[in-house]
Design a protein around this motif. Structure first.
Motif, short mmCIF file in Angstrom:
data_model
loop_
_atom_site.label_atom_id
_atom_site.label_comp_id
_atom_site.label_asym_id
_atom_site.label_seq_id
_atom_site.Cartn_x
_atom_site.Cartn_y
_atom_site.Cartn_z
N CYS A 7 43.72 38.45 38.38
CA CYS A 7 44.04 38.06 39.87
C CYS A 7 43.97 37.08 40.28
O CYS A 7 44.22 35.93 39.18
CB CYS A 7 42.83 39.10 40.49
N ASP A 8 45.33 37.62 41.31
CA ASP A 8 45.94 35.81 42.18
C ASP A 8 44.43 35.65 42.64
O ASP A 8 43.93 35.92 43.68
CB ASP A 8 46.90 36.24 43.37
N HIS A 20 43.87 33.65 45.00
CA HIS A 20 44.66 33.28 46.60
C HIS A 20 44.63 34.43 47.51
O HIS A 20 44.12 34.53 49.02
CB HIS A 20 45.83 32.10 46.67
N THR A 21 44.46 35.25 47.23
CA THR A 21 44.18 37.27 48.04
C THR A 21 42.73 36.91 47.86
O THR A 21 42.02 37.46 48.30
CB THR A 21 44.96 38.54 47.21
N THR A 43 44.61 42.95 50.34
CA THR A 43 45.64 41.69 49.74
C THR A 43 45.19 40.81 51.13
O THR A 43 45.36 39.42 51.20
CB THR A 43 47.14 41.79 49.69
#
Ligand code: ADP
Ligand code: ZN
Ligand code: ZN
Length: 763
Positions: free
Chosen positions: A45-46, A48-49, A92
């Motif tokens: 997972c990113d 930043h999301t 998001t």
């Protein structure tokens, strides 16, 4: 997993500075547990999301649930090996903005309600279920061009071979617009597969309709009247405060033009390209209000109330959040609506009890609105002709600004109010001869009349004239109400219903009689007195179906019905220009109640109902039937008005040290086993005393436990313990650790218990 309250850790969300290996996600789970839960971030997972306010799907017990991310932390109290991993990231961008998330955390802690349920209250059902956060309109069905052009032989054939298809075709061809499912439901059950066949044939098309009310496409149809001096002053003061926090009470007599003040303010807010939230007690009751807003501004308006379908609600919520809906008009729970550019909140009829949720998450939308305004730096306007004592107290303390509209707007004059002493007078189904004569006089002169009785049903009790037996609810300590003429009995406390007994179960006598009068009986009595005049009854029973209220109101406005009979539903903000007489049939019960708020409610109701008379050019008259013409409440209201009453009532509350001069919380408990609630509360009291020792001077007073005023309801025995404190801090200091302890208490698991902070109903 952590035990402290959510408020403490609304983190900064600065993920970038943390190492991924040490990231823990603190989430709110839809569960009645008073705590949050920690999880590990999903493997791929990113980071930043991961922002507070997004939804996550997480494993919980044996299933997965939709949770809201509250904070990102690099510490946890749970051994890492026991932490589970988030299964999915559903958004998001945050669904809930930071101030809104902060508000919800505050509410969870202030009302001591589980944070997961508080979040659940703020999110539309479809989002709670994990649905995508995109605006999809309501599906609607309509005939295609082919469907419209079907020739009669085809239709005839369909009628013979597929009658259910024919019914749907007929329905759609009669409808002026495309039809939503809720409409079709009323005509045919299980119609979707049938409709699909029509769609397959190319006769019917499904499209989606936006939830936004379409004033965006029409030109505004009405123009504002010229504001009078008081209105203009109020608008000027509040408009000057746009862009920063402030609470304004618009204290204006009924018909003084408060709504025009709101409309003028909304105009200024729209000019700043900001959005407005308008909270009202019940939208179904005030369709006029919604149309007034739509007719004034060429902007999209969204409504939010319990009557919406899940899709409509989602759409309204998302269009408010995106900024597309410029005005949102909603009931209590709309106070949590997200906005892209919030500019102003207005709470109309701020005294109304429906702004307080009475079960589950027991919040006051008024107080939450004020807190929200503070967090978001907005003004909030509270409007009423009969402000609550809480709000007047806040005005007196200098916390809220009060703007007075002392006179009716336009040509309307205040009504002439008089008491009708009915002692020793002959009464027919609750009506005195004097009231009937006055009704006749007003009807003869072409006016409409409103007859008010705050009791629905046919009669509040059924009695055996031979032996004194009274029909009781089997599950509550309450009498059954007769309704549907003399044929059925219903309990207004638990909703149970049964056929009315044909004869007395104790003595077999057939001399069973209705005792007292409800609106249904009043309607029958008025029909006998005025057989040639159209009568309309407005109460919960006659307005249950969707659109029923609007139809009834239409029949009043078009003049086909000239006698209105009804309960407090009639008191709420309606504008009936031709009503010249208001007859108040019975207020005596409300004058003598155990609840310390009863007189305040009574005064508000009386003033609001009376305010329906003479709202246009015709002068109004109000008659109040009573056996207690000298009652001090009536005297002060009649001779000095609501403001004087409120001042005296506040002084009484101060002397008795009752809210708003103290802070209260009510711990309620109920169980089928009659001993348990009091036992549990006694135990809770002892526990509180242990905690309380450290509070010194500012201690919390414990009153009770005592059985609830109606001890048995819906088959359960109920009891309560009241907490009172002069300082709010002392009360909240106690509540938090105390309730945590009660939650894990063995006895606490055997009863159903709840806490009510700032309770409005003392039972
Ligand atoms: P409230 O909300 O205080 O009960 P409304 O705003 O509904 O009052 O106003 C009552 C009536 O008076 C409405 O018919 C409204 O159009 C009218 N009205 C309000 N302000 C003015 C004004 N300044 N001049 C003329 N009529 C007005
Ligand atoms: Zn009997
Ligand atoms: Zn009952």
């Amino acid at each position: 997993m952590k035990k402290d309250t959510p408020r403490a850790w609304l983190g900064s969300g600065k993920v970038a500075r943390m190492s991924a290996a040490n990231i823990f996600l603190r989430v709110a789970i839809p569960s009645p547990l008073r705590r949050c839960f920690d999880y590990l971030p999903p493997t791929a997972c990113d980071l930043h999301t991961l922002q507070p306010g997004i939804r996550l799907r997480v494993p919980f017990g044996h299933t997965t649930v939709v949770a809201v991310l509250l904070a990102i932390s690099n510490e946890t109290d749970v051994p890492k090996s026991r932490l589970k991993r988030v299964s999915d990231v559903l958004d998001t961008t945050p669904l809930l903005s930071r101030p809104l998330l902060k508000l919800l955390m505050w509410a969870s802690s202030y009302y001591q309600h589980p944070v997961g349920e508080v979040m659940g209250n703020a999110l539309p059902a479809l989002l709670r279920q994990g649905h995508a956060s995109e605006v999809k309109g309501e599906p609607v069905w309509q005939l295609t061009a082919t469907g419209q052009a079907l020739d009669s032989s085809v239709l005839e054939q369909t009628r013979r071979r597929a009658p259910r298809q024919a019914v749907l075709l007929q329905l759609l061809s009669d409808a002026p617009d495309a039809m939503p499912a809720t409409h079709i439901d009323t005509v045919q059950d299980n119609w979707r597969p049938i409709m699909r066949k029509l769609v397959d044939k190319g006769w019917v098309a499904v499209t989606e309709r936006s939830c936004l009310l379409p004033s965006s496409v029409t030109e505004p149809t009405t123009t504002a009247p010229r504001l009078n001096v008081a209105q203009a002053d109020a608008v000027a003061v509040i408009a000057e405060g746009l862009g920063r926090f402030g609470v304004y009470l618009v204290d204006g007599v009924t018909g003084s033009g408060k709504t025009e003040v709101y409309l003028a303010l909304i105009k200024s807010v729209l000019a700043r390209d900001q959005q407005v939230l308008v909270l009202v007690p019940e939208i179904g009751l005030t369709p006029q209000l919604v149309s007034r807003f739509r007719q004034r501004f060429a902007v999209p308006v969204a409504v939010m109330h319990s009557g919406l379908s899940d899709r409509e609600r989602l759409c309204a919520w998302l269009t408010a959040r995106s900024g597309e809906a410029a005005i949102v008009i909603g009931t209590r729970s709309a106070v949590f609506t997200p906005f892209a550019r919030p500019g102003l909140m207005i709470l109309d009829e701020e005294h109304d009890a429906s702004f307080k949720q009475q079960e589950g998450f027991r919040y006051s939308a008024r107080d939450v609105a004020v807190k929200r305004a503070h967090l978001e730096g907005l003004p909030v306007v509270l409007g009423s002709a009969t402000p609550s004592l809480e709000t007047l107290h806040n005005v007196a303390q200098g916390r809220y600004s009060r703007l007075v509209l002392a006179e009716r707007a336009g040509a309307a004059r205040p009504p002439d109010i008089a008491v009708l002493d009915v002692r020793k007078q002959p009464m027919f189904d609750g009506l005195s001869t004097a009231l009937v004569n006055t009704l006749r006089h007003h009807l003869d002169k072409g006016g409409q009349v409103l007859v008010f009785l705050n009791r629905r049903g046919y009669a509040p009790a059924m009695l055996c004239h031979d032996c004194g037996w009274v029909a009781k609810c089997r599950r509550c300590d309450a009498n059954m109400t007769l309704f549907n003429g003399n044929t059925r009995l219903r309990c207004h406390h638990c909703g149970s219903e049964r056929r009315a007994d044909p004869c007395c179960p104790d003595c077999q006598s057939t001399g069973l009689r209705p005792v007292g009068t409800g609106t249904e009986r009043l309607e029958v009595a008025l029909k006998q007195q005025f057989p040639d005049t159209g009568i309309v009854r407005i109460d919960r029973d006659t307005t249950r179906r969707k659109g029923a209220m609007q139809n009834l109101l239409d029949s009043v406005h078009d003049g086909s019905k000239r006698i209105l009979v009804g309960t407090q539903m009639l008191a709420k903000g309606h504008h009936f220009p031709d009503v010249t007489l208001v007859g108040i049939v019975d207020i005596d019960q409300g004058l003598f109640s155990a609840d310390f708020r009863a007189t305040e409610r009574m005064a508000q109701l009386l003033v609001q109902v009376a305010g329906r008379a003479g709202r246009a050019e015709r002068p109004g008259q109000v008659l109040i039937q009573t056996h207690h013409p000298d009652h001090p409440l009536l005297q002060i209201l009649l001779h000095e008005g609501y403001a004087a009453f409120a001042q005296a009532a506040l002084e009484e509350r101060r002397q008795a040290q009752l809210a708003p001069h103290c802070h209260m919380a009510l711990l309620r408990a109920e169980a089928v086993d009659g001993q348990l609630p009091l036992q549990f509360l006694e135990h809770a009291r002892q526990l509180a005393e242990q905690f309380g020792a450290s509070f010194g001077e500012n201690s919390v007073q414990l009153l009770g436990p005592v059985p609830a005023p109606m001890e048995r309801r819906a088959g359960r025995i109920r009891a309560q313990l009241l907490l009172q404190a002069t300082g709010r801090a002392a009360l909240h200091h106690l509540l938090e650790p105390w309730l945590q302890q009660l939650e894990s208490d063995k006895l606490g698991r055997k009863v159903r218990w709840s806490i009510d902070v700032d309770p409005q109903e003392m039972f």
